[in-house]
Structure formats: structure tokens, C-alpha cells
Design a protein around this motif. Sequence first.
Motif, PDB file in Angstrom:
ATOM      1  N   SER A 108       0.835  -1.210   0.000  1.00 22.12           N
ATOM      2  CA  SER A 108       0.000   0.000   0.000  1.00 22.12           C
ATOM      3  C   SER A 108       0.865   1.252   0.000  1.00 22.12           C
ATOM      4  N   ARG A 109       1.948   1.233   0.769  1.00 24.92           N
ATOM      5  CA  ARG A 109       2.835   2.396   0.803  1.00 24.92           C
ATOM      6  C   ARG A 109       3.496   2.617  -0.563  1.00 24.92           C
ATOM      7  N   THR A 115       2.328   1.676  -3.616  1.00 26.08           N
ATOM      8  CA  THR A 115       1.412   1.993  -4.715  1.00 26.08           C
ATOM      9  C   THR A 115       0.444   3.123  -4.412  1.00 26.08           C
ATOM     10  N   GLY A 116       0.204   3.386  -3.113  1.00 22.66           N
ATOM     11  CA  GLY A 116      -0.768   4.406  -2.740  1.00 22.66           C
ATOM     12  C   GLY A 116      -2.192   3.881  -2.642  1.00 22.66           C
ATOM     13  N   TYR A 117      -2.408   2.615  -3.002  1.00 18.42           N
ATOM     14  CA  TYR A 117      -3.741   2.010  -2.900  1.00 18.42           C
ATOM     15  C   TYR A 117      -3.902   1.336  -1.526  1.00 18.42           C
ATOM     16  N   CYS A 143       1.477   4.442  -9.793  1.00 21.71           N
ATOM     17  CA  CYS A 143       0.842   4.517  -8.479  1.00 21.71           C
ATOM     18  C   CYS A 143      -0.539   5.161  -8.598  1.00 21.71           C
ATOM     19  N   LYS A 144      -1.268   5.154  -7.498  1.00 21.68           N
ATOM     20  CA  LYS A 144      -2.619   5.711  -7.488  1.00 21.68           C
ATOM     21  C   LYS A 144      -2.626   7.182  -7.853  1.00 21.68           C
ATOM     22  N   ASP A 145      -1.580   7.906  -7.409  1.00 20.02           N
ATOM     23  CA  ASP A 145      -1.528   9.341  -7.695  1.00 20.02           C
ATOM     24  C   ASP A 145      -0.892   9.648  -9.035  1.00 20.02           C
ATOM     25  N   THR A 195       2.117   8.658 -10.059  1.00 18.18           N
ATOM     26  CA  THR A 195       3.573   8.574 -10.011  1.00 18.18           C
ATOM     27  C   THR A 195       4.054   7.311 -10.717  1.00 18.18           C
TER      28      THR A 195
END
Length: 494
Positions: free
Chosen positions: A294-295, A297-299, A342-344, A346
Amino acid sequence: MPERIRVLHVEDNPDHALLIRRSLEREDDSLEITSAASAEEALGLLEENGFHVILSDYALGSGMSGLDFLRAVRDRGHDIPFVILTGQGNEEVASEALRMGANDYIIKRSGLLQFKRVALTIRNQRETFRARREKEEVEARYRHLVENVNAGIALARGDRFVYVNPKLCEILGYSAEELTSRPFLDFVAPASRETVAERYRKRQAGEELPSTYDVWALHKDGREICLELTASVIRDSEGISTLAVLREVTRERETERRAQRMEETLDLVFRQAGEAIFIHDLEGRIIEANPAASRLTGYTREELCSMRVQDLHVPEEREFSENKLASARLDGLFGFVGTGRCKDGTIKRCAVTTSLVRMGERTLVLSLVKEVPERMTSHEEEWVAAAVDARLKAALEKAPMVAVQAYDRQGRVTYWNRASEELYGFAREEAMGKTLYQLILEAAEAEGFLQELRRVWESCTPAPGREWLTRDREGNRRWVYSTIVPVVQGEECV
């Protein structure tokens, strides 16, 4: 249709014999009377014919008396109902006949009521005998079942066992006499004694309780063993009893505890790992992801578990991702460097190590992912891919409580991790190149292991997990739970 009751009638007076036969058959047409004029003749007939009841006069002339005949019948092992006829004033003879094994006696009187009584007595004796025999057959079958079933069985009344079967004696190491001569709580380990006593009392008082639970018992050799106990209450003419069925589950429970401890340890490693870990199926559907994933990928975990790993790659690498999944199905353990989004939004370059793992009946993919510098030469990428390929092996090396070994086709050790050294006391240098028979297994266990290993080599599929009795460097024995898993490259086991 009523059963034909075959009666052997012994009477030395032929006129009396004829009168009694006709009168009895008239009173009850299901009676089939065969007459004998002496005890000696009756003994011969008894051996040749299947009679149901014997009706004998006491006075039989100059030969054997009715009591002599009774004694001879019983001495020959016949338990057929025996009714003796005596004259008025022969109550002492009747009493002696009962003592010797007669089932009933009838004092002779005149009139038709006499024959009604004799016919009724014969029928009652036959029905009583048949009911008793059927009960004995049922009890014999039940006893055979109880004494040969592969579980301990005990019947408790008051504070003691009144019956234990041979299997329970085998489980606890005591004889039946020892188990029934002391309070049954003496054979319960202190940690379980209060629970057993309380449940025994409540169950006999009629309270509803779980019928099956685990108890710890004391073996005669001093060991504590775990028993799965299933109890039920029996109420009969003798009072309230408890029937207990006991099965030893010591090894099963120890295996379950070890598996639970291992699961808890691996879960802790999974949750606290610094690298992202994904578990997904062969189609890429994510089943589990750790906090580091999670850290990275942001998900959230929930979001990741609704995605496929292909969704984490940049669009131009989707086909590359599909190809890597196809490779995972064939090659098992390998590494590569790819690009993820990533989710944002990136973009991150990541080194990935994948390995096939078995979870129950499913084959899944375990992926370890670590971010790497964005700009790398092709030579650096190859080096990273090789490095990440070794990370899973390094994780196995450091994994607590998980002993991992590898073997060639002859069963010789080719890999021996640190946990194996701690478990068995043999250094890696000592173990390499040796067979498990030379290290930790007795001959029979080593042969069984080698057969399992050959099957894995031939089928290229994992062997079912099972327990093995091993020994360490000092000769101490212990049970270990192990699974043999092939390492696949291309379509071959290596």
C-alpha cells in the motif's frame, strides 16, 4: 404363523405320556411333543434334534431320575429351558431342581387346568429363552464392536470406570484392572482435572454441554497425552452412567499448534516486511497485499484486492506483464524489472521476484516488489534482476522456525538454511552432499522420504504435507511437518 415349539417330554409311563401329549397339543396347537420313556433315550434324542423346551417327570423308573437327567443335560452344555414335574409333597425336590439349573417346576394335579398351566409354562419358557438369547447376541455384537473399535471406550459410574475396552488400555498404558480400581480423575492431567470433574457433574445432572472436547490425560509412563473425549449419559435400572469415547490426538494438536505458530510468524513477517508483497492467482487477480504494498502503490489493501497486478503496470507494459505471468506458470521462481503507475499517477521502476506457492488446493503467485533507481543501464537492470531472484532465497535463509532444504535426485542435500542448522544441530558444511539417512532420519523414514522425493522429481508436482519422525545431532527425536516442493525451470524439475 406362530412358531412351532418342539418339546422333549420324558415320562416312563406310556399311558401318561400319551395323555400329556394329546392334552398339551389340544391346549396349544403350536406345541410339537416328542416323548421319551427314559432319561437315557431322551439324551440320545436331545443330541440329534433341535428341541426348544424339555418337560421331564421327576420319577423315571429304575434308571436315571429327573434330577440325574437335568444334571446330565447341563453337564453337556445345553442351556435349553428345563421344566420338571413333581408329585404332591415333593417341594424339596422342586427346590433342588431349581438349584441345579431347572427353569421351572410344576406340581402335578388333576383336571384340565393342569394342562393349561403346563402349556402356558412351556410357551413362556420358550419366549423368555429366545428373548434372552437375542439379547445375548446383541450384547456380544456390541461387545465385539466396543473391544475392537479403534478408539478408547469407558463406562463411568460414580467416581470410577466400571468398564474400559482394550484400546483405552493401550492408549493410557494401564491394564483394565488398574483403570477400574481407582477414581478416573487419577488418570486426568492436573490442568484438565477441574474441567472434567465439573462437566461430568453437570452432564449427569442433566445440563446441556458440548458433547466433544479435548482433555489431557496421564499415561502410565508419566507423559501427558491429549485425548478427544465424546461423552453421553446413559440412564438405566442401575442408575446414571457416562459413556466416554476417547481418541488420542496428541500429534494432531501439536501439529495444529505448530502450524498456527508458523502461520502467526509468517503473518508477522508479511505485515512488517519492508518490501511490498503481493499474493495473486495465475490470472493476476490480487488476493492479498501487505502494508508495504500500500505504501509503494498508494492504494489501500481493499483497493489492491479488487485489482489485477497488470493494472499496476504502465499501459505500454501490460503485454510484458501478461508474458511474465505466463512465465510464472512455467518457470516458478524468477525476477525482472518493470515500470508501475501509483494511485496518484507517479511512475516507479521496481524489481520484482515471483514464485509459485501452494495454498490448500490452489496454486498462487508470491511477488516481492522493491523500488529501484529510475535510471539504470541494461547491465544494471540485469544485475538487479539477478539480485532480486536471490532475495526470496535470502528470505528463506532468515525465516524463523522454517527449516528449508534442497535435494538432488539421489536425495543428497544441496541446500541447508540457518533454521535447519538450529533445528538439527548440523552445520551447512556438514550437511551438504549427505542423505537424510546419514543426518536426521532412521532407515524406514529415510526410505519413505526418498520415495516421496522420487515422485516429486517424476511428476514435477508438490507432495502432500505430512509428519516425519526426525532426530537431531544429539539423537533427540521430534516430529516435524514438511512439504516437498519442486523447483521448476521451463518444463523441467531442477
